[in-house]
Write a protein that holds these residues in place. Structure first.
Motif, PDB file in Angstrom:
ATOM      1  N   ALA A  71       0.843  -1.200   0.000  1.00 48.58           N
ATOM      2  CA  ALA A  71       0.000   0.000   0.000  1.00 48.58           C
ATOM      3  C   ALA A  71       0.874   1.244   0.000  1.00 48.58           C
ATOM      4  N   ILE A  72       0.466   2.191  -0.839  1.00 50.72           N
ATOM      5  CA  ILE A  72       1.076   3.521  -0.813  1.00 50.72           C
ATOM      6  C   ILE A  72      -0.029   4.468  -0.353  1.00 50.72           C
ATOM      7  N   GLY A  73       0.319   5.596   0.232  1.00 47.79           N
ATOM      8  CA  GLY A  73      -0.756   6.467   0.691  1.00 47.79           C
ATOM      9  C   GLY A  73      -0.271   7.832   1.109  1.00 47.79           C
ATOM     10  N   GLY A  74      -1.225   8.745   1.198  1.00 48.75           N
ATOM     11  CA  GLY A  74      -0.877  10.103   1.613  1.00 48.75           C
ATOM     12  C   GLY A  74      -2.073  11.021   1.619  1.00 48.75           C
ATOM     13  N   ILE A  75      -1.776  12.287   1.923  1.00 54.17           N
ATOM     14  CA  ILE A  75      -2.814  13.314   1.999  1.00 54.17           C
ATOM     15  C   ILE A  75      -3.039  13.893   0.601  1.00 54.17           C
ATOM     16  N   HIS A  76      -4.313  14.116   0.246  1.00 48.62           N
ATOM     17  CA  HIS A  76      -4.660  14.561  -1.110  1.00 48.62           C
ATOM     18  C   HIS A  76      -5.451  15.860  -1.116  1.00 48.62           C
ATOM     19  N   SER A  77      -5.399  16.616  -0.015  1.00 43.65           N
ATOM     20  CA  SER A  77      -6.210  17.832   0.035  1.00 43.65           C
ATOM     21  C   SER A  77      -5.581  18.846   0.982  1.00 43.65           C
ATOM     22  N   ALA A  78      -5.883  20.118   0.749  1.00 43.13           N
ATOM     23  CA  ALA A  78      -5.484  21.177   1.687  1.00 43.13           C
ATOM     24  C   ALA A  78      -6.598  21.420   2.702  1.00 43.13           C
ATOM     25  N   TYR A  79      -7.710  20.736   2.547  1.00 40.51           N
ATOM     26  CA  TYR A  79      -8.849  20.820   3.464  1.00 40.51           C
ATOM     27  C   TYR A  79      -9.311  22.266   3.713  1.00 40.51           C
ATOM     28  N   GLY A  80      -9.308  23.065   2.653  1.00 43.36           N
ATOM     29  CA  GLY A  80      -9.821  24.435   2.752  1.00 43.36           C
ATOM     30  C   GLY A  80      -8.793  25.444   3.259  1.00 43.36           C
ATOM     31  N   PHE A  81      -7.568  25.005   3.567  1.00 45.37           N
ATOM     32  CA  PHE A  81      -6.578  25.918   4.132  1.00 45.37           C
ATOM     33  C   PHE A  81      -5.538  26.372   3.102  1.00 45.37           C
ATOM     34  N   ALA A  82      -5.841  26.214   1.813  1.00 44.77           N
ATOM     35  CA  ALA A  82      -4.856  26.566   0.779  1.00 44.77           C
ATOM     36  C   ALA A  82      -4.288  27.988   0.921  1.00 44.77           C
ATOM     37  N   PRO A  83      -5.089  29.009   1.215  1.00 46.31           N
ATOM     38  CA  PRO A  83      -4.506  30.364   1.281  1.00 46.31           C
ATOM     39  C   PRO A  83      -3.693  30.609   2.558  1.00 46.31           C
ATOM     40  N   ASP A  84      -3.829  29.750   3.562  1.00 49.55           N
ATOM     41  CA  ASP A  84      -3.184  29.961   4.868  1.00 49.55           C
ATOM     42  C   ASP A  84      -1.910  29.119   4.959  1.00 49.55           C
ATOM     43  N   LYS A  85      -0.778  29.733   4.649  1.00 52.08           N
ATOM     44  CA  LYS A  85       0.506  29.004   4.584  1.00 52.08           C
ATOM     45  C   LYS A  85       0.783  28.180   5.848  1.00 52.08           C
ATOM     46  N   GLY A  86       0.675  28.810   7.001  1.00 49.78           N
ATOM     47  CA  GLY A  86       1.041  28.146   8.253  1.00 49.78           C
ATOM     48  C   GLY A  86       0.188  26.916   8.519  1.00 49.78           C
ATOM     49  N   LYS A  87      -1.131  27.105   8.439  1.00 46.97           N
ATOM     50  CA  LYS A  87      -2.043  25.984   8.723  1.00 46.97           C
ATOM     51  C   LYS A  87      -1.899  24.894   7.672  1.00 46.97           C
ATOM     52  N   CYS A  88      -1.836  25.305   6.424  1.00 48.61           N
ATOM     53  CA  CYS A  88      -1.776  24.348   5.310  1.00 48.61           C
ATOM     54  C   CYS A  88      -0.550  23.435   5.445  1.00 48.61           C
ATOM     55  N   LEU A  89       0.609  24.037   5.675  1.00 51.62           N
ATOM     56  CA  LEU A  89       1.834  23.232   5.764  1.00 51.62           C
ATOM     57  C   LEU A  89       1.824  22.332   6.996  1.00 51.62           C
ATOM     58  N   ALA A  90       1.314  22.866   8.114  1.00 49.58           N
ATOM     59  CA  ALA A  90       1.287  22.056   9.344  1.00 49.58           C
ATOM     60  C   ALA A  90       0.392  20.827   9.172  1.00 49.58           C
ATOM     61  N   ILE A  91      -0.732  21.005   8.471  1.00 53.75           N
ATOM     62  CA  ILE A  91      -1.639  19.870   8.218  1.00 53.75           C
ATOM     63  C   ILE A  91      -0.930  18.818   7.366  1.00 53.75           C
ATOM     64  N   GLN A  92      -0.221  19.281   6.349  1.00 52.84           N
ATOM     65  CA  GLN A  92       0.473  18.326   5.474  1.00 52.84           C
ATOM     66  C   GLN A  92       1.520  17.542   6.277  1.00 52.84           C
TER      67      GLN A  92
END
Ligand SMILES: [Zn+2]
Ligand SMILES: [Zn+2]
Length: 248
Positions: free
Chosen positions: A99-120
């Motif tokens: 199995a390979i896997g990962g996150i496939h979304s910014a979950y609505g935080f695309a414009p927010d650099k800090g939150k977006c990167l921390a989620i990833q």
């Protein structure tokens, strides 16, 4: 010598790859590209997709080929901070070989650099610690509609170096590989040349921290399978010993 393998390939059966990705055509094309070992990895976003995976396995079992062919799966989180729709029981019942896997979304935080990167980063680390997932796919890839909202994301130098070290060290410790992905980045016109160059620097940082790597084209179209040659050239540039390249 970088192995002739591609462990991230989609088929026409689940509906995300196009009609050119019929299994016999994939095997033929991979043979022409000189591949020796490949993995079919269609998406599992919800459990409703399991019957399609059963059909994919049946089709693979019918094929005669000189290639070593693995039946894999690409996992996605069911929602923000939720798990993969996957278990040891599903793996064993379905016969998935990796199995390979990962996150496939910014979950609505695309414009927010800090939150977006921390989620990833949080989800990348989660994949590292999942004993059922062998490979983390395309860290910091985003769908076009999200990437266009990220004017802050000009290249991967925005990733804190401590996170690169943490992820690379986790890969060394758990044996979960990090993917060098062809189509998400190198053959994706939405990412700039500068961004692609920074991706190689990012991979070098992971390598220095001890990471092991998986090679994948992530092809959704028959012509995209050749992206594996770019991936192999990058792996060569990283000067990886054979044991640092993951095999199923
Ligand atoms: Zn993916
Ligand atoms: Zn994929």
């Amino acid at each position: 010598m970088i192995p002739k393998c591609d462990y991230h390939i989609h088929t026409d059966l689940i509906g995300c790859a196009d009609k050119t990705m019929r299994i016999p055509a994939i095997l033929h094309k991979c043979g022409l590209l000189g591949m020796e070992s490949i993995g079919i990895t269609d998406h599992l976003n919800t459990l409703e997709q399991l019957p399609i995976h059963r059909r994919i396995k049946e089709r693979l079992d019918q094929e005669e080929t000189a290639l070593e062919v693995y039946f894999g799966v690409e996992l996605n989180f069911t929602d923000l901070d939720q798990g993969f729709p996957y278990s040891q029981k599903i793996r064993d019942e379905m016969g998935f070989q990796f199995a390979i896997g990962g996150i496939h979304s910014a979950y609505g935080f695309a414009p927010d650099k800090g939150k977006c990167l921390a989620i990833q980063h949080r989800h990348h680390m989660k994949v590292m610690e999942d004993p059922l997932c062998n490979v983390l796919v395309h860290p910091y890839w985003f769908a076009d509609r999200e990437f266009v909202q990220m004017d802050w994301f000009t290249d991967l130098s925005v990733i804190p170096p401590a996170w690169v070290r943490e992820l690379g060290a986790a890969s060394a410790e758990t044996g979960t590989a990090i993917e060098i992905n062809g189509c998400s980045f190198f053959h994706n016109p939405i990412y700039s040349r500068r961004w692609k160059e920074s991706y190689i620097e990012y991979l070098k940082g992971l390598a220095q921290a001890g990471a092991i790597f998986s090679l994948g084209s992530d092809a959704h179209n028959i012509n995209q399978l050749s992206a594996i040659q770019t991936v192999r050239a990058v792996a060569d540039e990283l000067n990886l010993l054979p044991e640092r390249i993951w095999r199923p």
